[in-house]
Design an enzyme around this catalytic site. Sequence first.
Site, PDB file in Angstrom:
ATOM      1  N   ASN A 173     -86.004  29.276 -74.756  1.00  0.00           N
ATOM      2  CA  ASN A 173     -84.982  28.464 -75.433  1.00  0.00           C
ATOM      3  C   ASN A 173     -85.345  26.998 -75.481  1.00  0.00           C
ATOM      4  OD1 ASN A 173     -83.367  30.635 -75.860  1.00  0.00           O
ATOM      5  ND2 ASN A 173     -82.141  30.367 -74.006  1.00  0.00           N
ATOM      6  N   THR A 187     -80.485  35.357 -68.570  1.00  0.00           N
ATOM      7  CA  THR A 187     -81.704  36.168 -68.482  1.00  0.00           C
ATOM      8  C   THR A 187     -82.107  36.303 -67.014  1.00  0.00           C
ATOM      9  OG1 THR A 187     -82.293  35.215 -70.595  1.00  0.00           O
ATOM     10  CG2 THR A 187     -84.063  36.287 -69.362  1.00  0.00           C
ATOM     11  N   LYS A 196     -84.209  28.709 -70.412  1.00  0.00           N
ATOM     12  CA  LYS A 196     -85.445  29.424 -70.065  1.00  0.00           C
ATOM     13  C   LYS A 196     -86.498  28.961 -71.056  1.00  0.00           C
ATOM     14  CE  LYS A 196     -83.676  33.258 -72.817  1.00  0.00           C
ATOM     15  NZ  LYS A 196     -83.406  34.696 -72.898  1.00  0.00           N
ATOM     16  N   ASP A 254     -80.214  27.696 -78.710  1.00  0.00           N
ATOM     17  CA  ASP A 254     -79.522  28.919 -78.316  1.00  0.00           C
ATOM     18  C   ASP A 254     -78.300  28.649 -77.446  1.00  0.00           C
ATOM     19  OD1 ASP A 254     -80.515  32.195 -77.126  1.00  0.00           O
ATOM     20  OD2 ASP A 254     -79.045  31.498 -78.553  1.00  0.00           O
TER      21      ASP A 254
HETATM   22  C1  LIG Z   1     -84.007  31.035 -79.447  1.00  0.00           C
HETATM   23  C2  LIG Z   1     -84.037  31.458 -80.894  1.00  0.00           C
HETATM   24  N1  LIG Z   1     -85.372  31.178 -81.435  1.00  0.00           N
HETATM   25  C3  LIG Z   1     -85.550  30.126 -82.245  1.00  0.00           C
HETATM   26  N2  LIG Z   1     -84.472  29.409 -82.587  1.00  0.00           N
HETATM   27  C4  LIG Z   1     -84.592  28.299 -83.385  1.00  0.00           C
HETATM   28  C5  LIG Z   1     -85.822  27.869 -83.893  1.00  0.00           C
HETATM   29  C6  LIG Z   1     -87.001  28.644 -83.565  1.00  0.00           C
HETATM   30  C7  LIG Z   1     -88.290  28.331 -84.037  1.00  0.00           C
HETATM   31  C8  LIG Z   1     -89.391  29.116 -83.676  1.00  0.00           C
HETATM   32  C9  LIG Z   1     -90.700  28.798 -84.194  1.00  0.00           C
HETATM   33  C10 LIG Z   1     -91.046  27.716 -84.970  1.00  0.00           C
HETATM   34  N3  LIG Z   1     -92.342  27.799 -85.261  1.00  0.00           N
HETATM   35  N4  LIG Z   1     -92.836  28.931 -84.684  1.00  0.00           N
HETATM   36  C11 LIG Z   1     -91.842  29.573 -84.042  1.00  0.00           C
HETATM   37  C12 LIG Z   1     -89.220  30.208 -82.814  1.00  0.00           C
HETATM   38  C13 LIG Z   1     -87.965  30.547 -82.336  1.00  0.00           C
HETATM   39  C14 LIG Z   1     -86.843  29.781 -82.708  1.00  0.00           C
HETATM   40  C15 LIG Z   1     -85.843  26.643 -84.700  1.00  0.00           C
HETATM   41  O1  LIG Z   1     -86.897  26.159 -85.195  1.00  0.00           O
HETATM   42  N5  LIG Z   1     -84.678  25.991 -84.929  1.00  0.00           N
HETATM   43  C16 LIG Z   1     -83.472  26.398 -84.462  1.00  0.00           C
HETATM   44  C17 LIG Z   1     -83.391  27.589 -83.687  1.00  0.00           C
HETATM   45  C18 LIG Z   1     -82.173  28.096 -83.203  1.00  0.00           C
HETATM   46  C19 LIG Z   1     -80.901  27.427 -83.486  1.00  0.00           C
HETATM   47  C20 LIG Z   1     -79.784  28.065 -82.683  1.00  0.00           C
HETATM   48  C21 LIG Z   1     -78.960  27.084 -81.971  1.00  0.00           C
HETATM   49  C22 LIG Z   1     -78.458  27.828 -83.231  1.00  0.00           C
HETATM   50  C23 LIG Z   1     -83.704  32.940 -81.036  1.00  0.00           C
HETATM   51  C24 LIG Z   1     -84.789  33.773 -80.326  1.00  0.00           C
HETATM   52  C25 LIG Z   1     -82.335  33.194 -80.457  1.00  0.00           C
HETATM   53  C26 LIG Z   1     -83.714  33.304 -82.515  1.00  0.00           C
END
Ligand SMILES: C[C@@H](Nc1nc2c(c3cc(-c4cn[nH]c4)ccc13)C(=O)N=C/C2=C\CC1CC1)C(C)(C)C
Length: 327
Positions: free
Chosen positions: A160, A215, A157, A173
């Site tokens: 992700n 979702t 989605k 994710d």
């Molecule tokens: C989908 C995930 N959101 C996020 N997961 C990751 C981010 C990430 C970065 C921003 C961001 C960067 N700048 N502004 C916002 C916003 C949301 C992020 C990232 O940079 N590197 C690895 C991530 C995840 C690694 C996971 C596979 C293990 C949830 C909502 C579940 C926390």
Amino acid sequence: EEKGAAVGVRQETDVNGRPVLKHVKKGVKDFHFGRTLGEGSYSTVIAATDRQTGKEYAIKVLDKRHIIKEKKVKYVNIEKDTLNRLTDHPGVVRLYYTFQDEQSLYFVLDLASSGELLGVLKQMTTFDEECTRFYGAEILDTIDYMHARGVIHRDLKPENVLLDDQMHVKITDFGTAKILDQPKKPPRDHEDGGPETGSPMDGADVNRAKSFVGTAEYVSPELLTDKQACKASDLWAFGCIIYQLLAGRPPFKAGNEYLTFQKIVNLEYQFPKGFPAVAKDLVERLLVLDPARRLSVEHIKNHQFFDSVTWGRGLWRQKVPQLKSYV
Ligand SMILES: C[C@@H](Nc1nc2c(c3cc(-c4cn[nH]c4)ccc13)C(=O)N=C/C2=C\CC1CC1)C(C)(C)C
């Protein structure tokens, strides 16, 4: 020591004063933790800087007690196994290493510093065809890579789909991903989205994953009717994403989850006026109730909508298109 865990080497001397290289594992104190980037259901992702190298990472922090209490240990292992399997593609966030302390597990990963595709889409309202084609192509190329390694994402989605500092795609994710049992033969290069063919139970999509629902807006009909996801389920979600980039909203959205599910299984959606005809044709061939009749990755790559795209590594070296709205 987990395999590949040792990430630093320090020179020390042994009892006889001989120099020895000591493998050291990084820990919490090796990083300066910054802002929280996102909250998962049982994890938090935080921006962090390696104090020695100055390099920026995203660190996913998981609370051990909470994981055990909520019986999520399986999901944590699936995510780690999946990330360790998807290591050499620009479209997947890379897991560098993990470590732990008393109360938490830490996954050190790529930082996608431009955030979620959803956030950019909300700012733009809609993407124009060129941007939709470019981001659609990078997402499809990454789905192709995941499927070729026997991984179904199952919760694709716009939240992700992250964007790195150069605005290239980084899919994330994988806690709800499904690793298909290792196929009998090495995955063929034209792995399609349909049922695994050539296996003894030909035609029956033997590699189906059980009991997980993603979702609401992006869930495939087969997941709602017979509780099983297959590779084509990711292509259903891909169709929803292409529709959403051009229309500014997902095809199936109702007041609550149940009503959204009803729209999905009844294929109840319309295209807004002015939706580009070629993109409409592509979406119509993806939002097909029967997963076996949905376009496969190969067929999508050859669809007219992606005519001008050069597939493969070249795609990732291209300059990203200037983001423009589809008015
Ligand atoms: C989908 C995930 N959101 C996020 N997961 C990751 C981010 C990430 C970065 C921003 C961001 C960067 N700048 N502004 C916002 C916003 C949301 C992020 C990232 O940079 N590197 C690895 C991530 C995840 C690694 C996971 C596979 C293990 C949830 C909502 C579940 C926390």
